[in-house]
Enzyme design. Structure first.
Site, PDB file in Angstrom:
ATOM      1  N   LYS A  43       0.817  -1.227   0.000  1.00  0.00           N
ATOM      2  CA  LYS A  43       0.000   0.000   0.000  1.00  0.00           C
ATOM      3  C   LYS A  43       0.848   1.272   0.000  1.00  0.00           C
ATOM      4  O   LYS A  43       0.295   2.367  -0.012  1.00  0.00           O
ATOM      5  CB  LYS A  43      -0.915   0.008   1.232  1.00  0.00           C
ATOM      6  CG  LYS A  43      -2.218  -0.744   1.034  1.00  0.00           C
ATOM      7  CD  LYS A  43      -3.245  -0.275   2.050  1.00  0.00           C
ATOM      8  CE  LYS A  43      -4.618  -0.848   1.800  1.00  0.00           C
ATOM      9  NZ  LYS A  43      -5.568  -0.423   2.852  1.00  0.00           N
ATOM     10  N   SER A 129      -8.617   6.546   5.658  1.00  0.00           N
ATOM     11  CA  SER A 129      -7.308   7.190   5.804  1.00  0.00           C
ATOM     12  C   SER A 129      -6.914   7.930   4.528  1.00  0.00           C
ATOM     13  O   SER A 129      -6.248   8.961   4.583  1.00  0.00           O
ATOM     14  CB  SER A 129      -6.247   6.142   6.146  1.00  0.00           C
ATOM     15  OG  SER A 129      -6.597   5.461   7.324  1.00  0.00           O
TER      16      SER A 129
HETATM   17  P1  ADP Z   1      -6.744  -2.253   5.719  1.00  0.00           P
HETATM   18  O1  ADP Z   1      -5.669  -1.689   4.854  1.00  0.00           O
HETATM   19  O2  ADP Z   1      -6.433  -3.561   6.309  1.00  0.00           O
HETATM   20  O3  ADP Z   1      -8.124  -2.175   5.133  1.00  0.00           O
HETATM   21  P2  ADP Z   1      -7.368   0.050   7.273  1.00  0.00           P
HETATM   22  O4  ADP Z   1      -6.463   0.725   8.238  1.00  0.00           O
HETATM   23  O5  ADP Z   1      -7.705   0.797   6.048  1.00  0.00           O
HETATM   24  O6  ADP Z   1      -6.707  -1.327   6.975  1.00  0.00           O
HETATM   25  O7  ADP Z   1      -8.696  -0.390   8.011  1.00  0.00           O
HETATM   26  C1  ADP Z   1      -8.689  -1.294   9.075  1.00  0.00           C
HETATM   27  C2  ADP Z   1     -10.109  -1.678   9.368  1.00  0.00           C
HETATM   28  O8  ADP Z   1     -10.822  -0.559   9.848  1.00  0.00           O
HETATM   29  C3  ADP Z   1     -10.903  -2.198   8.179  1.00  0.00           C
HETATM   30  O9  ADP Z   1     -11.769  -3.208   8.621  1.00  0.00           O
HETATM   31  C4  ADP Z   1     -11.674  -0.992   7.737  1.00  0.00           C
HETATM   32  O10 ADP Z   1     -12.885  -1.361   7.068  1.00  0.00           O
HETATM   33  C5  ADP Z   1     -11.980  -0.375   9.074  1.00  0.00           C
HETATM   34  N1  ADP Z   1     -12.246   1.062   8.973  1.00  0.00           N
HETATM   35  C6  ADP Z   1     -11.514   2.018   8.389  1.00  0.00           C
HETATM   36  N2  ADP Z   1     -12.105   3.225   8.481  1.00  0.00           N
HETATM   37  C7  ADP Z   1     -13.260   3.020   9.159  1.00  0.00           C
HETATM   38  C8  ADP Z   1     -14.348   3.857   9.547  1.00  0.00           C
HETATM   39  N3  ADP Z   1     -14.392   5.149   9.246  1.00  0.00           N
HETATM   40  N4  ADP Z   1     -15.355   3.279  10.231  1.00  0.00           N
HETATM   41  C9  ADP Z   1     -15.324   1.946  10.500  1.00  0.00           C
HETATM   42  N5  ADP Z   1     -14.379   1.119  10.142  1.00  0.00           N
HETATM   43  C10 ADP Z   1     -13.345   1.629   9.473  1.00  0.00           C
END
Ligand code: ADP
Length: 160
Positions: A43, A129
């Site tokens: 990523k 993010s």
């Molecule tokens: P990954 O790269 O493994 O998807 P992330 O850091 O993007 O990791 O997300 C980790 C987890 O948190 C995932 O299950 C994602 O769906 C969840 N997530 C991210 N943003 C939110 C949000 N705003 N509300 C709820 N869950 C979230």
């Protein structure tokens, strides 16, 4: 009764208030919550792994959670921790396909593993993010999307 432990894996690049919302909900459901930050070089994260871990630690101060990092296969990490429950956050519908695939593959690799999903507050449904990083890179105010320590770190990265 045995302690119920859950692992919340993610890239957390950086942690947002959406993640924190999910973490708070998890602390009510499980005895022990391990936030596992994955290196995920695929990523090309903005923040290196050590910084991401520090930002998570700062964001969850006061909550009864553990922060850790790992690389490699999540199911192997979970096995090492003797944990069979994974936590993922769900937002709008577009999250579903990817999460469904990941959970199914993980179950295939390690049939003992259950993935549980927690729905975030409606106000964080659209938040991820990527949008936070984009906004910060354009000098937008991200204070309502991320914890204070993350906002400061983003200013450090993108500040003029
Ligand atoms: P990954 O790269 O493994 O998807 P992330 O850091 O993007 O990791 O997300 C980790 C987890 O948190 C995932 O299950 C994602 O769906 C969840 N997530 C991210 N943003 C939110 C949000 N705003 N509300 C709820 N869950 C979230």
């Amino acid at each position: 009764m045995a302690e119920r432990t859950v692992i919340y894996p993610g890239t957390f690049d950086p942690i947002t208030l959406g993640h924190v919302d999910v973490i708070k909900r998890a602390t009510k459901l499980f005895d022990k919550v391990i936030i596992a930050v994955t290196t995920n070089p695929k990523k090309k994260p903005l923040f290196p792994i050590d910084e991401r871990v520090k930002l998570v630690e700062g964001a969850v101060k006061g909550l009864n959670v553990e922060v850790d990092s790992f690389d490699g296969l999540l199911v192997d990490y979970a096995k090492g921790k003797n944990c069979t429950v994974l936590l993922r956050g769900l937002r709008e519908l577009s999250d579903f396909a990817g999460e469904f695939q990941q959970a199914t593959v993980n179950r295939k690799l390690h049939p003992e593993i259950e993935t549980v999903f927690v729905m975030t507050s409606a106000k964080y449904f659209y938040l991820n993010s990527t949008v936070v990083k984009e906004l910060a890179s354009l000098q937008g105010n991200v204070d309502c999307f991320v914890p204070e320590n993350v906002s400061a770190a983003l200013k450090g990265k993108f500040g003029k």
